[in-house]
Design a protein around this motif. Structure first.
Motif, PDB file in Angstrom:
ATOM      1  N   CYS A 298      51.793  46.301   3.241  1.00  0.00           N
ATOM      2  CA  CYS A 298      51.014  47.519   3.514  1.00  0.00           C
ATOM      3  C   CYS A 298      51.187  47.968   4.958  1.00  0.00           C
ATOM      4  O   CYS A 298      51.250  49.169   5.237  1.00  0.00           O
ATOM      5  CB  CYS A 298      49.536  47.288   3.207  1.00  0.00           C
ATOM      6  SG  CYS A 298      49.202  47.212   1.433  1.00  0.00           S
TER       7      CYS A 298
ATOM      8  N   CYS B 246      48.479  47.553  -3.736  1.00  0.00           N
ATOM      9  CA  CYS B 246      48.810  46.245  -3.183  1.00  0.00           C
ATOM     10  C   CYS B 246      48.287  45.125  -4.085  1.00  0.00           C
ATOM     11  O   CYS B 246      47.208  45.229  -4.649  1.00  0.00           O
ATOM     12  CB  CYS B 246      48.182  46.126  -1.803  1.00  0.00           C
ATOM     13  SG  CYS B 246      48.363  44.513  -1.082  1.00  0.00           S
TER      14      CYS B 246
ATOM     15  N   CYS C  36      48.061  43.419   4.595  1.00  0.00           N
ATOM     16  CA  CYS C  36      49.173  42.488   4.388  1.00  0.00           C
ATOM     17  C   CYS C  36      50.439  43.082   5.019  1.00  0.00           C
ATOM     18  O   CYS C  36      50.468  44.257   5.391  1.00  0.00           O
ATOM     19  CB  CYS C  36      49.380  42.244   2.898  1.00  0.00           C
ATOM     20  SG  CYS C  36      50.064  43.663   2.035  1.00  0.00           S
TER      21      CYS C  36
ATOM     22  N   ARG D 200      43.748  46.611   1.068  1.00  0.00           N
ATOM     23  CA  ARG D 200      44.152  47.672   0.148  1.00  0.00           C
ATOM     24  C   ARG D 200      44.292  47.214  -1.308  1.00  0.00           C
ATOM     25  O   ARG D 200      44.684  48.004  -2.160  1.00  0.00           O
ATOM     26  CB  ARG D 200      45.478  48.298   0.613  1.00  0.00           C
ATOM     27  CG  ARG D 200      45.352  49.082   1.926  1.00  0.00           C
ATOM     28  CD  ARG D 200      46.534  50.015   2.136  1.00  0.00           C
ATOM     29  NE  ARG D 200      46.640  50.996   1.088  1.00  0.00           N
ATOM     30  CZ  ARG D 200      47.628  51.071   0.205  1.00  0.00           C
ATOM     31  NH1 ARG D 200      48.613  50.195   0.240  1.00  0.00           N
ATOM     32  NH2 ARG D 200      47.634  52.016  -0.715  1.00  0.00           N
TER      33      ARG D 200
ATOM     34  N   CYS E  53      44.319  41.404   1.064  1.00  0.00           N
ATOM     35  CA  CYS E  53      44.609  42.644   1.801  1.00  0.00           C
ATOM     36  C   CYS E  53      43.504  43.676   1.553  1.00  0.00           C
ATOM     37  O   CYS E  53      43.001  43.809   0.437  1.00  0.00           O
ATOM     38  CB  CYS E  53      45.953  43.200   1.360  1.00  0.00           C
ATOM     39  SG  CYS E  53      46.356  44.813   2.063  1.00  0.00           S
TER      40      CYS E  53
HETATM   41 ZN   LIG Z   1      48.451  45.038   1.100  1.00  0.00          ZN
END
Ligand SMILES: [Zn+2]
Length: 399
Positions: free
Chosen positions: A383, A356, A380, A363, A361
């Motif tokens: 994701c 990502c 986000c 991730r 986020c």
């Molecule tokens: Zn993300």
């Protein structure tokens, strides 16, 4: 009384000597306490050991009422000294003041990051041990279900497994279970010698013509072909030739320190996880191993996690998130949050959700712990959509 009789009395009285607290221990503690009273809190904190020493000495000889006061003072000067606070709570309990013991231990319980300290806190707070996660063996996945199964080693903190397990279940709307608590990861794949060797590579006089005379195991060498042990051996050889005793002593100390740094290969652990936790007969299980040890991968000095792309397996380390490693004051909530972000990241990879780019986020890729901390705990939209597709259901609304 004759001199001999006096000696005899002293001998009989000898066992009482154990019950003695040296007056200078108390005098020193009182001096430090006065520093704080006079407004020099920083100096009082710096010398706070004196208060702890006095409190412990009094506790050891059962002068508990006095110990209580010195622990109170130590707690004011050093609120973050949790080990001392737990001895303070124990002293209060022994004095019959269970409410006082609870009051001292309760804030500690909210901060500590280890099972051992939490268990000690529960002695005073009376809090119940939190319920464990359901075991995968008791509740295997339904035919169309994706279940997340956490795997712990014998030294993985159980409270952390339970906390992140519950948080994952809430955030993803998926079942999170415990697949095992005694996964054996075997011996470390490398030690801190690799880092020491990298430093030595920069300091060794490679261009010095005398290096041409050095032989390792009787062979001429090419610097680029030397492994960590050979670089260290080369440095030892040079220092020995120079009769540099001080340098040899320093090198030996650095090697000893390097040998205490242990790392496991993240990608190396994945096939072992796969072998030890085979796929279920029906449905799908994503196995996430939560490890207290440090991981590396390829040329990276360390990684927070490794996942087999779409393979349904990932290993995540919380070693570099823990206060014991970072030197920060412990805070269990911060440790759980850092671990959660990495679990979401690795879980996504294990399910084939791509990396990502959104820095907010959970991730996105962190290049450091600071970047990891700067990320949000939520996912986000991309994701969320990717994980929803992989898990086969919509994710609960973001909190
Ligand atoms: Zn993300």
């Amino acid at each position: 009384m004759t001199a001999l009789a006096a000696l005899a009395v002293a001998a009989v009285a000898a066992p009482k000597a154990e019950k003695f607290v040296a007056p200078e221990v108390l005098a020193e503690a009182d001096r430090v306490w006065r520093l704080g009273e006079q407004g020099d809190a920083s100096e009082a904190a710096r010398q706070g050991d004196a208060l702890v020493r006095a409190a412990d000495a009094l506790r050891d000889v059962d002068r508990l009422e006095e110990a209580r006061e010195y622990y109170r003072r130590a707690g004011l000067v050093r609120p973050w000294d949790f080990a001392t606070k737990l001895r303070q709570a124990d002293t209060l309990l022994r004095l019959g003041d269970s409410a006082g013991a609870r009051e001292v231990a309760a804030p500690v319980a909210r901060y500590v990051e280890t099972d051992a300290e939490l268990a000690e806190c529960r002695r005073f707070t009376g809090a119940a041990e939190p319920a464990g996660l359901p075991r995968l063996a008791d509740a295997p996945p339904a035919a169309d279900e994706v279940v997340i199964a956490l795997v712990a080693t014998p030294t993985t903190e159980r409270w952390l497994v339970q906390t992140v397990g519950r948080a994952l279940a809430a955030q993803l709307g998926a079942r999170v279970t415990l697949a095992g608590t005694d996964w054996a990861i075997g011996k470390a794949d490398r030690t801190g010698r690799v880092f020491l060797a990298n430093e030595l590579r920069r300091t060794l006089p490679w261009d010095d013509p005398r290096m041409g005379l050095v032989r390792l195991n009787g062979e001429k060498f090419k610097p680029e072909n030397l492994n960590a042990d050979q670089v260290i051996e080369l440095m030892r050889t040079l220092l020995t030739r120079e009769a540099n005793a001080k340098g040899l002593e320093t090198l030996a100390a650095r090697v000893a320190a390097a040998d205490k740094v242990l790392q496991w290969s993240g990608p190396g652990l994945l096939p072992r996880l796969q072998a030890d936790f085979p796929p279920p007969a029906q449905g799908r299980v994503v196995y996430l191993a939560l490890l207290p040890v440090d991981l590396y991968a390829g040329r990276s000095n360390f990684v927070f996690g490794s996942a087999a792309g779409e393979g349904g397996y990932a290993v995540v380390s919380y070693h570099r998130f823990a206060a014991a490693t970072t030197g920060e004051p412990p805070r269990s909530e911060r440790l759980a949050e850092r671990t959660m972000k990495q679990l979401l990241s690795s879980l996504g990879f294990a399910l084939g959700v791509p990396r990502c780019a959104d820095p907010g986020c959970a991730r996105s890729y962190p290049h450091s712990l600071a970047e990891h901390d700067a990320k949000g705990t939520g996912l986000c939209a991309t994701c969320r959509a990717g994980l929803a597709r992989a898990l086969g259901h919509e994710l609960p609304a973001a909190q």
